[in-house]
Design a protein around this motif. Structure first.
Motif, short mmCIF file in Angstrom:
data_model
loop_
_atom_site.label_atom_id
_atom_site.label_comp_id
_atom_site.label_asym_id
_atom_site.label_seq_id
_atom_site.Cartn_x
_atom_site.Cartn_y
_atom_site.Cartn_z
N VAL A 85 0.85 -1.19 0.00
CA VAL A 85 0.00 0.00 0.00
C VAL A 85 0.89 1.24 0.00
O VAL A 85 1.86 1.31 0.76
N LYS A 86 0.53 2.21 -0.83
CA LYS A 86 1.25 3.48 -0.81
C LYS A 86 0.93 4.19 0.50
O LYS A 86 -0.19 4.13 0.99
N VAL A 87 1.92 4.84 1.07
CA VAL A 87 1.74 5.54 2.34
C VAL A 87 0.61 6.56 2.23
O VAL A 87 -0.22 6.68 3.14
N LYS A 88 0.53 7.27 1.13
CA LYS A 88 -0.50 8.29 0.94
C LYS A 88 -1.90 7.69 0.84
O LYS A 88 -2.88 8.38 1.10
N GLU A 89 -2.01 6.42 0.46
CA GLU A 89 -3.31 5.79 0.27
C GLU A 89 -3.73 4.92 1.46
O GLU A 89 -4.79 4.30 1.42
N LEU A 90 -2.94 4.88 2.51
CA LEU A 90 -3.25 4.00 3.64
C LEU A 90 -4.60 4.34 4.28
O LEU A 90 -5.35 3.46 4.65
N ARG A 91 -4.91 5.62 4.38
CA ARG A 91 -6.20 6.00 4.98
C ARG A 91 -7.37 5.44 4.19
O ARG A 91 -8.38 5.05 4.76
N ILE A 92 -7.24 5.37 2.89
CA ILE A 92 -8.31 4.87 2.03
C ILE A 92 -8.53 3.37 2.26
O ILE A 92 -9.66 2.91 2.36
N TYR A 93 -7.45 2.61 2.36
CA TYR A 93 -7.54 1.16 2.46
C TYR A 93 -7.53 0.63 3.89
O TYR A 93 -7.66 -0.57 4.10
N ALA A 94 -7.38 1.49 4.87
CA ALA A 94 -7.26 1.04 6.26
C ALA A 94 -8.47 0.26 6.72
O ALA A 94 -8.34 -0.79 7.37
N ARG A 95 -9.65 0.70 6.37
CA ARG A 95 -10.87 0.01 6.79
C ARG A 95 -10.94 -1.40 6.20
O ARG A 95 -11.33 -2.35 6.88
N ILE A 115 -3.02 -3.03 11.14
CA ILE A 115 -2.39 -1.99 10.33
C ILE A 115 -1.37 -1.17 11.11
O ILE A 115 -0.65 -0.37 10.52
N ASN A 116 -1.30 -1.37 12.41
CA ASN A 116 -0.29 -0.68 13.21
C ASN A 116 1.04 -1.42 13.24
O ASN A 116 2.02 -0.90 13.78
N LYS A 117 1.08 -2.64 12.71
CA LYS A 117 2.30 -3.44 12.70
C LYS A 117 2.61 -3.93 11.29
O LYS A 117 2.40 -5.09 10.96
N PRO A 118 3.14 -3.06 10.43
CA PRO A 118 3.50 -3.52 9.09
C PRO A 118 4.73 -4.42 9.13
O PRO A 118 5.56 -4.34 10.04
N SER A 174 9.76 4.75 2.53
CA SER A 174 9.20 6.10 2.46
C SER A 174 7.97 6.18 1.56
O SER A 174 7.15 7.07 1.71
N ARG A 175 7.81 5.21 0.64
CA ARG A 175 6.68 5.24 -0.30
C ARG A 175 5.64 4.16 -0.06
O ARG A 175 4.47 4.35 -0.38
N TYR A 176 6.06 3.00 0.47
CA TYR A 176 5.16 1.86 0.58
C TYR A 176 5.17 1.27 1.98
O TYR A 176 6.17 1.33 2.69
N ILE A 177 4.04 0.65 2.33
CA ILE A 177 3.92 -0.12 3.56
C ILE A 177 3.46 -1.52 3.16
O ILE A 177 2.56 -1.67 2.34
N TYR A 178 4.09 -2.54 3.73
CA TYR A 178 3.79 -3.93 3.39
C TYR A 178 3.17 -4.64 4.59
O TYR A 178 3.67 -4.54 5.70
N PHE A 179 2.09 -5.36 4.32
CA PHE A 179 1.43 -6.19 5.33
C PHE A 179 1.35 -7.61 4.80
O PHE A 179 1.16 -7.81 3.60
#
Length: 58
Positions: free
Chosen positions: A18-28, A36-39, A44-49
């Protein structure tokens, strides 16, 4: 958001990228499967789960 399937130690895993900027959109949506608090990994650009199991083909 990108999803992929991979094998680790004989088990199937699903990875969410997930892109960091889009995390709010996909968090739900992601809260159903991962904490989502433990990736697993964060840059700097992506978060992986990651979650065990094949969530794409079920």
């Amino acid at each position: 958001m990108e999803t992929s399937i991979f094998e680790r130690d004989g088990k199937t895993w699903t990875r969410f990228k997930v892109k960091v900027k889009e995390l709010r959109i996909y968090a739900r949506l992601l809260k159903k499967w991962v904490d989502i608090n433990k990736p697993v990994k964060q840059s700097s650009r992506y978060i992986y789960f990651e979650v065990e199991g094949d969530l794409l083909n079920n």
